[in-house]
Design a protein around this motif. Sequence first.
Motif, mmCIF file in Angstrom:
data_model
loop_
_atom_site.group_PDB
_atom_site.id
_atom_site.type_symbol
_atom_site.label_atom_id
_atom_site.label_comp_id
_atom_site.label_asym_id
_atom_site.label_seq_id
_atom_site.Cartn_x
_atom_site.Cartn_y
_atom_site.Cartn_z
ATOM 1 N N GLY A 171 0.818 -1.222 0.000
ATOM 2 C CA GLY A 171 0.000 0.000 0.000
ATOM 3 C C GLY A 171 0.845 1.262 0.000
ATOM 4 N N PHE A 172 1.918 1.260 0.804
ATOM 5 C CA PHE A 172 2.802 2.428 0.848
ATOM 6 C C PHE A 172 3.473 2.647 -0.506
ATOM 7 C CE2 PHE A 172 7.096 4.141 1.475
ATOM 8 C CZ PHE A 172 6.780 5.360 2.057
ATOM 9 N N GLY A 173 3.967 1.556 -1.104
ATOM 10 C CA GLY A 173 4.613 1.686 -2.406
ATOM 11 C C GLY A 173 3.659 2.145 -3.488
ATOM 12 N N THR A 174 2.423 1.676 -3.411
ATOM 13 C CA THR A 174 1.424 2.084 -4.403
ATOM 14 C C THR A 174 1.153 3.573 -4.316
ATOM 15 O OG1 THR A 174 0.399 -0.092 -4.394
ATOM 16 C CG2 THR A 174 -0.944 1.743 -5.160
ATOM 17 N N ARG A 175 0.999 4.089 -3.091
ATOM 18 C CA ARG A 175 0.762 5.522 -2.928
ATOM 19 C C ARG A 175 1.987 6.333 -3.314
ATOM 20 N NH1 ARG A 175 -4.300 6.916 -2.811
ATOM 21 N NH2 ARG A 175 -3.827 8.754 -1.560
#
Length: 218
Positions: A171-175
């Motif tokens: 999720g962090f990488g996607t954002r």
Amino acid sequence: MSGYWPWWAGAAGLALITINYALTTDRSFGVSSAWDRVLHWRRERRLERMDEEFTDEHALAEALAAATAEHFGTSPGAPAVPPGAYGTSQPLEADAEPTVSEDIPVAGPGPAPLVTQAALLVSIFLGGLIAALTSGRFHLRFDMGPGFRDLVTADPITMLVLLFVGGVLVGFGTRLAGGCSSGHGLNGCGRLRPVSIVATAVFFGTAVAVSFLLWKVI
């Protein structure tokens, strides 16, 4: 792998899905953005209602021009600047009507309607369920399979912790990257966007490196 589609059939299917979604909604296909909007559906509904108030772009442009003219004192009835006040001999015309250009650039389409993105997520779940049922592979399980047990861990608590941390990192990488594999890999690369090509190369390269370490080193 004999029970799965060949690679070219999967690639063609993904291409057709992406093209169909773009032609149907006039927007890019993305799962992470759809998931984020559905989770925050109250906020998104408020934004959609606000957008509905400004569906007439010409009326919106006129309102913005009038507000700008009023703020800077160029609207009808505003006091004129005295000649020479700013070192010029030409007075400003106080009675000039603010004009709106007929060639106002139109902004690109916003996000797809909330109901469309909710339907996308439901369709992904139903599609996977139908595929599993029709192939006879559907069964409930609470682990990641023998490969995960052999390479990572067989302890259920450790498995849950690792999956949670992995989900947070995804999720962090996607954002951070501004999109997921569907947004960058399918739409961005399909449109030859440099940022999507770089992002796709990074996360696919990382996946290949990690897979190699798991299977060949560890």
